[in-house]
Design a protein around this motif. Structure first.
Motif, PDB file in Angstrom:
ATOM      1  N   HIS A 284       0.840  -1.182   0.000  1.00 31.15           N
ATOM      2  CA  HIS A 284       0.000   0.000   0.000  1.00 31.15           C
ATOM      3  C   HIS A 284       0.884   1.244   0.000  1.00 31.15           C
ATOM      4  CE1 HIS A 284       0.977   0.121   4.324  1.00 31.15           C
ATOM      5  NE2 HIS A 284       0.757  -1.185   4.291  1.00 31.15           N
ATOM      6  N   LYS A 285       0.260   2.385   0.091  1.00 33.40           N
ATOM      7  CA  LYS A 285       0.962   3.665   0.024  1.00 33.40           C
ATOM      8  C   LYS A 285       2.017   3.794   1.107  1.00 33.40           C
ATOM      9  CE  LYS A 285      -0.099   8.623  -0.211  1.00 33.40           C
ATOM     10  NZ  LYS A 285      -1.198   9.623  -0.211  1.00 33.40           N
ATOM     11  N   GLY A 286       1.783   3.187   2.252  1.00 34.33           N
ATOM     12  CA  GLY A 286       2.710   3.329   3.361  1.00 34.33           C
ATOM     13  C   GLY A 286       3.992   2.550   3.215  1.00 34.33           C
ATOM     14  N   ASN A 287       3.989   1.409   2.473  1.00 35.96           N
ATOM     15  CA  ASN A 287       5.205   0.597   2.394  1.00 35.96           C
ATOM     16  C   ASN A 287       5.762   0.443   0.980  1.00 35.96           C
ATOM     17  OD1 ASN A 287       3.386  -1.192   1.253  1.00 35.96           O
ATOM     18  ND2 ASN A 287       3.469  -2.669   2.941  1.00 35.96           N
ATOM     19  N   THR A 288       5.019   0.843  -0.015  1.00 41.22           N
ATOM     20  CA  THR A 288       5.540   0.763  -1.393  1.00 41.22           C
ATOM     21  C   THR A 288       5.299   2.081  -2.124  1.00 41.22           C
ATOM     22  OG1 THR A 288       3.477  -0.373  -1.996  1.00 41.22           O
ATOM     23  CG2 THR A 288       5.440  -1.730  -1.691  1.00 41.22           C
ATOM     24  N   GLY A 289       4.079   2.333  -2.529  1.00 38.07           N
ATOM     25  CA  GLY A 289       3.745   3.545  -3.259  1.00 38.07           C
ATOM     26  C   GLY A 289       2.253   3.634  -3.475  1.00 38.07           C
ATOM     27  N   GLU A 290       1.830   4.654  -4.187  1.00 41.51           N
ATOM     28  CA  GLU A 290       0.406   4.855  -4.408  1.00 41.51           C
ATOM     29  C   GLU A 290      -0.176   3.840  -5.385  1.00 41.51           C
ATOM     30  OE1 GLU A 290      -0.259   8.840  -5.640  1.00 41.51           O
ATOM     31  OE2 GLU A 290       0.354   9.724  -3.742  1.00 41.51           O
ATOM     32  N   TYR A 291       0.650   3.309  -6.275  1.00 42.37           N
ATOM     33  CA  TYR A 291       0.159   2.398  -7.302  1.00 42.37           C
ATOM     34  C   TYR A 291       0.694   0.996  -7.063  1.00 42.37           C
ATOM     35  CZ  TYR A 291      -1.224   6.647  -9.722  1.00 42.37           C
ATOM     36  OH  TYR A 291      -1.799   7.852 -10.036  1.00 42.37           O
ATOM     37  N   ASN A 292      -0.195   0.091  -6.690  1.00 44.01           N
ATOM     38  CA  ASN A 292       0.107  -1.331  -6.550  1.00 44.01           C
ATOM     39  C   ASN A 292      -1.006  -2.057  -7.298  1.00 44.01           C
ATOM     40  OD1 ASN A 292       2.348  -1.164  -4.352  1.00 44.01           O
ATOM     41  ND2 ASN A 292       0.669   0.081  -3.545  1.00 44.01           N
ATOM     42  N   ILE A 293      -0.696  -2.523  -8.485  1.00 47.54           N
ATOM     43  CA  ILE A 293      -1.749  -2.923  -9.423  1.00 47.54           C
ATOM     44  C   ILE A 293      -1.407  -4.237 -10.109  1.00 47.54           C
ATOM     45  CG2 ILE A 293      -2.574  -0.575  -9.853  1.00 47.54           C
ATOM     46  CD1 ILE A 293      -0.738  -0.515 -12.297  1.00 47.54           C
ATOM     47  N   SER A 294      -2.401  -4.749 -10.868  1.00 46.92           N
ATOM     48  CA  SER A 294      -2.272  -5.952 -11.705  1.00 46.92           C
ATOM     49  C   SER A 294      -1.647  -7.120 -10.946  1.00 46.92           C
ATOM     50  CB  SER A 294      -1.459  -5.643 -12.965  1.00 46.92           C
ATOM     51  OG  SER A 294      -2.070  -4.619 -13.712  1.00 46.92           O
ATOM     52  N   ARG A 563      -7.246   7.734  -3.148  1.00 46.87           N
ATOM     53  CA  ARG A 563      -6.519   8.048  -4.381  1.00 46.87           C
ATOM     54  C   ARG A 563      -5.284   7.171  -4.584  1.00 46.87           C
ATOM     55  NH1 ARG A 563      -6.838  13.366  -2.528  1.00 46.87           N
ATOM     56  NH2 ARG A 563      -4.563  13.448  -2.472  1.00 46.87           N
ATOM     57  N   SER A 564      -5.299   5.971  -4.059  1.00 52.58           N
ATOM     58  CA  SER A 564      -4.188   5.054  -4.243  1.00 52.58           C
ATOM     59  C   SER A 564      -4.725   3.631  -4.362  1.00 52.58           C
ATOM     60  CB  SER A 564      -3.199   5.156  -3.073  1.00 52.58           C
ATOM     61  OG  SER A 564      -3.803   4.754  -1.867  1.00 52.58           O
ATOM     62  N   TYR A 565      -3.830   2.714  -4.736  1.00 53.83           N
ATOM     63  CA  TYR A 565      -4.227   1.325  -4.977  1.00 53.83           C
ATOM     64  C   TYR A 565      -3.428   0.417  -4.049  1.00 53.83           C
ATOM     65  CZ  TYR A 565      -6.144   3.427  -9.181  1.00 53.83           C
ATOM     66  OH  TYR A 565      -6.859   4.225 -10.052  1.00 53.83           O
ATOM     67  N   SER A 566      -4.155  -0.363  -3.246  1.00 52.67           N
ATOM     68  CA  SER A 566      -3.527  -1.279  -2.285  1.00 52.67           C
ATOM     69  C   SER A 566      -3.877  -2.709  -2.655  1.00 52.67           C
ATOM     70  CB  SER A 566      -4.013  -0.982  -0.861  1.00 52.67           C
ATOM     71  OG  SER A 566      -3.728   0.350  -0.491  1.00 52.67           O
ATOM     72  N   ILE A 567      -2.969  -3.632  -2.366  1.00 48.17           N
ATOM     73  CA  ILE A 567      -3.182  -5.047  -2.684  1.00 48.17           C
ATOM     74  C   ILE A 567      -3.511  -5.806  -1.401  1.00 48.17           C
ATOM     75  CG2 ILE A 567      -2.032  -7.161  -3.426  1.00 48.17           C
ATOM     76  CD1 ILE A 567      -0.669  -5.588  -5.590  1.00 48.17           C
ATOM     77  N   TYR A 568      -4.603  -6.554  -1.456  1.00 50.17           N
ATOM     78  CA  TYR A 568      -5.065  -7.386  -0.339  1.00 50.17           C
ATOM     79  C   TYR A 568      -5.008  -8.851  -0.744  1.00 50.17           C
ATOM     80  CZ  TYR A 568      -6.977  -3.288   2.093  1.00 50.17           C
ATOM     81  OH  TYR A 568      -7.141  -2.097   2.758  1.00 50.17           O
ATOM     82  N   LEU A 569      -4.742  -9.706   0.226  1.00 49.92           N
ATOM     83  CA  LEU A 569      -4.733 -11.149   0.022  1.00 49.92           C
ATOM     84  C   LEU A 569      -5.694 -11.791   1.016  1.00 49.92           C
ATOM     85  CD1 LEU A 569      -3.499 -13.756  -1.241  1.00 49.92           C
ATOM     86  CD2 LEU A 569      -1.780 -13.672   0.587  1.00 49.92           C
ATOM     87  N   ALA A 570      -6.554 -12.680   0.507  1.00 50.84           N
ATOM     88  CA  ALA A 570      -7.537 -13.344   1.377  1.00 50.84           C
ATOM     89  C   ALA A 570      -7.818 -14.733   0.845  1.00 50.84           C
ATOM     90  CB  ALA A 570      -8.829 -12.529   1.448  1.00 50.84           C
ATOM     91  N   SER A 571      -8.294 -15.597   1.716  1.00 53.87           N
ATOM     92  CA  SER A 571      -8.815 -16.897   1.305  1.00 53.87           C
ATOM     93  C   SER A 571     -10.302 -16.770   1.024  1.00 53.87           C
ATOM     94  CB  SER A 571      -8.585 -17.937   2.405  1.00 53.87           C
ATOM     95  OG  SER A 571      -7.207 -18.116   2.648  1.00 53.87           O
TER      96      SER A 571
END
Length: 1002
Positions: A284-294, A563-571
């Motif tokens: 997410h924005k806090g540990n990588t950047g505003e754009y975490n996509i695809s 205004r940013s893109y975060s990646i989530y992982l779930a079962s």
């Protein structure tokens, strides 16, 4: 006094800029030969190289429909056929010569103002092609309105903020029903960050397309669509703030408050039915950047590949440990260093091999897409895979058996499914029709492919009207396509099979939001798995945003928030299951407020377009005016005679900018000081070449005081002569220049020139006696003989540097050059210039080494090279020697020679600028704080060189300096660099200030 320099600057700057052959810089290569023809419709000249006549007719009909739509709204029309240049796909659009400079992955189309040319490619989606065409045509109408206005001109564009221009084009091409923009507005409401019009103008973080479209939707919703033209006209004349007051009768502040209130009233009631994000927030924005996509999850669920701006200077592909949530390595490192031109990250994800050992993703290589296959274990580029016969493709999917890869491929403006057999590398076209077939994925048994398509009853290519995207199943055995009757009024994208193949997971906006759903194929049951207030999305509507893998159906997704893109992982078991109606349709939340006023999608009937009037003809290059430089003039009288002051620069080109004609005329003095240049550039093919002719006068003068005598009536009279000495050098030159790009990063340059130098010296006498002028006159003095001089060069250039705010922060650059001067002066020259850049956020490191040497009998006859130039070694320029004299320091004469060697090291801290990159946030003031260490050596052939720290008179020794500087980006035009250096070989005991101006830090 001097003249002629400005003309020389124009030639030096304009001609290389046209052919992209600068000292460094990346290339735009035309890899493919495109034989254009012209389709003439009532309002357009459509430049294309399509072979299918039905596709040409489709483009012509679509253009006329959009023209009629915009014409009915703006009450304006094109008086002459407007140019439209269309390319078969984005890869070939990036090769266009119409738009100078490189075109990025995210550019969907361009409209330039001078000749109103619309330039765009076909997109994978029929609806997206239509939307981009409508958007760019809105810009063409905007330019036409300004150019045909009695009061406005193209200079009026400076009064228009980007959100007003782009928002208007987006609203006119999309309408009020806009799920993507509505998602952005809900996000602004959620985070209490609805901007005022002033904030939208002054701050770049408010995306002008989305916020601008929402603004126009609100204004048109209150005052009606007829308000669009007068508000645009007045804003162009007086600025948007005055335009709002004059047309709407409210102040900017009042309108901003009303708009914010409308957004809150429209969206806040929906908050109560939403849920919190499901799963672990990984990147997410806090540990990588505003754009975490695809995101793309490996089949064993252990690894995650995704695109991110973690480096802050580019978007790259990263590999992460899915369980630990930690990045392992950058998978795109090898691609960035190699011959690969670009990485397709915007609307495409990559594909994992079934054994999770390899990852394949689309890249651009010499004007066509290839699959770059990298090893997950070390990130090494294993191989590149080509789909023969398919220039552009996206969203690859590796078959469960590992023997095939399926993609969405494009040919002649249509997107279909193509399969590559990895055993013999043959390509099989699976679908072949006018529908858009997108985002394929395999079933676990490899017998079925699920994909999204506009195969619905609403699709009518003759109008054109396109259906919503439906889920489709392609049977590999029968080649039959089944359209699933689930959420027919929603755009259903990004489908995946469950691990047992019985269910489908996909994204849809059927209820106006963008959420994740599960569909049981056999039972026909539908479940909603997320209820998010914003939405699961990539940067664009067609960007992949989910990935499913593993025996227990692990799901990774990209959530848009703040205004940013975060990646989530779930079962799968983590998600709630809300039963949903497979036929539901309620997109009211996607209607931009105020929702009481709904703009029709297309209010022009298709039968108004008579395709029988369309005519095709060959393309014939004809020159037209493309740009006008400074035009000025005047006549005066000086102490040395009449003076002419004036100049004009004109740039002509054909419609495709394959041929350029540059003319320049300049006068700065009397008739002898009139200079001019004519240059021609041919960039029709990959090999670019040009020729230039110039006559450049240089004038230098000096004042002279001397005593003279005059015999008058037998008496000798002493006269004072206040004379002006004028020396002119006339350079007449013809130059041939060329370049051949091997790729976007490498090229070969060559050039040759022949120049004739003539000289003229004059003395303007003014005799005085006792303070009274007696007489004067012009006296011609002896001048040096004229001579001819020829030069030639050959250079190899490599440049994959990634720019920061004032200078590169990543990549490397290399220039190797051989030069030859002959006839009058016979000299050989060799140049080697290598630069390397690293960026370890927040600091960048740069290293440079330069070697330049002259050889031959006349090497010492030319103006010597000076290593104390601020661009080489700071703190040793002649001005600092005069201002800060020193004892026992390096001899200034020992710092010149026919050869130089320079080495530099810098630490670059982005100081003020964008928040994601700079230490201090600034919207306009872009600076880097630089710490430097410079060293250099100059020498002549046969001179004594001593490698010692202590300088000795009469010997050439290295000089060193260190210090700090502030590199300032002056509106993207030039870079100013005040510095404070400590020159070690001057023994000052203190530092010296200096100032350097360049086109960009090295």
């Amino acid at each position: 006094m001097k003249a002629g320099g400005c003309l020389k600057v124009l030639l030096v700057v304009m001609i290389p800029a046209l052919c992209q052959a600068q000292y460094f810089g990346q290339n735009k290569a035309q890899y493919k030969r495109m034989d254009f023809t012209v389709l003439q419709t009532p309002h357009f000249s459509i430049y294309n190289y399509l072979e299918d006549d039905s596709v040409k007719t489709r483009v012509g009909r679509l253009s006329e429909l959009w023209c009629a739509q915009h014409q009915s709204l703006l009450k304006d029309t094109f008086r002459e056929r407007n140019p439209l240049i269309i390319y078969n796909n984005h890869e070939e659009f990036q090769q266009t010569s119409v738009i100078p400079g490189l075109i990025g992955t995210g550019t969907g189309g361009v409209t330039e103002a001078m000749r109103n040319r619309m330039v765009l490619p076909f997109h994978e989606s029929n609806a997206q092609t239509s939307h981009i065409l409508g958007h760019e045509m809105a810009h063409a109408f905007q330019y036409h309105l300004i150019k045909t206005s009695d009061s406005a001109s193209l200079a009026s564009l400076e009064n228009l903020p980007l959100w007003l221009v782009e928002g208007m084009a987006e609203y006119m091409s999309t309408g009020r029903l806009s799920p993507l923009t509505a998602m952005w507005m809900r996000d602004a409401v959620l985070h209490k960050d609805v901007p005022t019009l002033q904030k939208m103008t002054m701050r770049f973080e408010y995306f002008p397309y989305r916020f601008g479209e929402a603004f126009w939707a609100y204004v048109a919703g209150i005052w009606g669509d007829t308000i669009i033209r007068p508000l645009f006209d007045k804003s162009a004349l007086y600025g948007y703030s005055s335009g709002v007051e004059k047309v709407l009768g409210v102040t900017e502040k009042e309108l901003s408050a009303q708009w914010e209130k409308a957004l809150h009233e429209a969206y806040v009631p929906y908050l109560k039915d939403t849920i919190a994000p499901v799963g672990i927030r990984m990147f997410h924005k806090g540990n990588t950047g505003e754009y975490n996509i695809s995101p793309a999850l490996s089949p064993d669920g252990k690894y995650l590949a995704f695109f991110s701006e973690k480096s802050a200077i580019s978007i790259d592909l990263y590999l992460a440990d899915a369980a630990a949530g930690k990045i392992i390595r950058k998978l795109s490192r090898a691609a960035r260093k190699s011959h690969i031109d670009d990485i397709g990250f915007l609307e495409s994800a990559g594909a994992w091999s079934p054994d999770s050992r390899y990852f394949a993703y689309p890249v651009s290589v010499k004007g066509r897409n290839k699959l770059a296959v990298v090893r997950a274990s070390d990130g090494k580029l294993e191989r590149e895979v080509e789909f023969r016969g398919v220039t552009a493709f996206s969203n690859p999917a590796w078959s469960p058996g590992g023997n095939a890869i399926v993609v969405t491929g494009m040919n002649e403006g249509y997107s279909d499914l193509y399969m590559l057999d990895l055993r013999d590398y043959t390509v099989l076209q699976l679908t072949n029709d006018y529908y858009s077939d997108l985002m394929p994925q395999w079933s676990p048994d490899g017998k079925t492919i699920v994909f999204a398509s506009d195969r619905g009853p609403e699709t009518d290519f003759s109008k054109p009207v396109y259906s919503h995207y439906r889920l489709c199943l392609y049977d590999m055995e029968s080649n039959h396509v089944t359209v699933l009757n689930v959420l027919p009024d929603g755009d259903n994208l990004n489908p995946y099979f469950s691990s047992d193949g019985s269910k489908l997971y996909f994204l849809t906006d059927a209820d106006g939001f963008r959420n994740l759903y599960e569909y049981d194929i056999a039972a026909g049951q539908l479940y909603q798995l997320t209820r998010y207030f914003t939405g699961i999305s990539g940067i664009t509507f067609f960007a992949p945003a989910i990935s499913v893998a593993g025996k227990n159906d692990k799901i990774v997704y990209s959530l848009f928030d703040n205004r940013s893109y975060s990646i989530y992982l779930a079962s799968l078991s983590d998600f709630p299951r809300f039963p949903a109606d497979p036929l539901m349709s309620d997109k009211s939340v996607s209607i931009l407020p105020p929702a009481v006023y709904v703009k029709p999608e297309m209010n022009v009937a298709s039968d108004t377009v008579k395709t029988s009037s369309f005519r095709s003809k060959p393309y014939q290059p004809m020159f037209g005016l493309s740009a006008v430089g400074s035009v000025y003039g005047g006549v005066g009288v000086s102490s040395v005679g009449p003076a002419f002051i004036g100049g004009a620069t004109l740039l002509f080109s054909d419609m495709l900018n394959r041929h350029y004609l540059f003319t320049a005329l300049q006068a700065q003095g009397d008739y002898l000081d009139i200079g001019g240049a004519v240059a021609y550039l041919n960039q029709k093919h990959r090999f670019n070449f040009g020729v230039a002719f110039s006559h450049t006068p240089y004038k230098a003068g000096a004042l002279l005081y001397e005593l003279d005598t005059l015999e008058e009536d037998g008496q000798t009279v002493i006269l004072e002569n206040f004379a002006t000495l004028v020396e002119r050098v006339f350079e007449d030159q013809v130059t041939w220049f060329s370049q051949y790009p091997f790729s976007q990063k490498t090229r070969l340059e060559a050039g040759v020139s022949l120049a004739h130098y003539a000289f003229r010296r004059e003395k303007f006498n003014n005799y005085f006696s006792d303070g009274y002028w007696v007489y004067g006159g012009k006296e011609k003095l002896p001048a040096p003989e004229s001579y001819w001089q020829a030069q030639a060069y050959l250079a190899y250039v490599f440049d994959n540097a990634t720019w920061g705010m004032t200078s590169p922060l990543g990549g490397q650059r290399l220039r190797l050059e051989v030069q030859r001067s002959f006839i009058k002066y016979n000299v050989w020259g060799t140049l080697a210039d290598y630069r390397k850049y690293f960026f370890a956020k927040p600091v960048g490191f740069a290293f440079r080494g330069i070697y330049y040497a002259r050889y031959g009998s006349d090497a010492a006859s030319l103006f010597p090279l000076f290593v104390g130039n601020d661009y080489f070694v700071r703190g040793y320029n002649p001005f600092s020697f005069r201002r800060f004299p020193c004892r026992d320091c390096v001899d200034l004469n020992a710092m010149v020679g026919s050869s130089i060697a320079v080495a530099n090291a810098e630490a670059r801290l982005p100081f003020t600028g964008p928040e994601r990159l700079a230490l201090i946030r600034s919207r306009f003031f872009y600076t880097d704080l630089v710490g430097f260490f410079d060293c250099g050596l100059a020498w002549d052939n046969g001179s004594t060189v001593r490698f010692t720290w202590n300088a000795r008179e009469g010997t050439h020794t290295p000089v060193f300096s260190t210090g700090v500087s502030l590199r300032i980006n002056f509106f993207g035009v030039l870079v100013m660099e005040p510095y404070y250096a400590f020159p070690f070989q001057r023994n000052l005991g203190k530092g010296v200030p200096g100032f350097l101006i360049t086109a960009g830090g090295w």
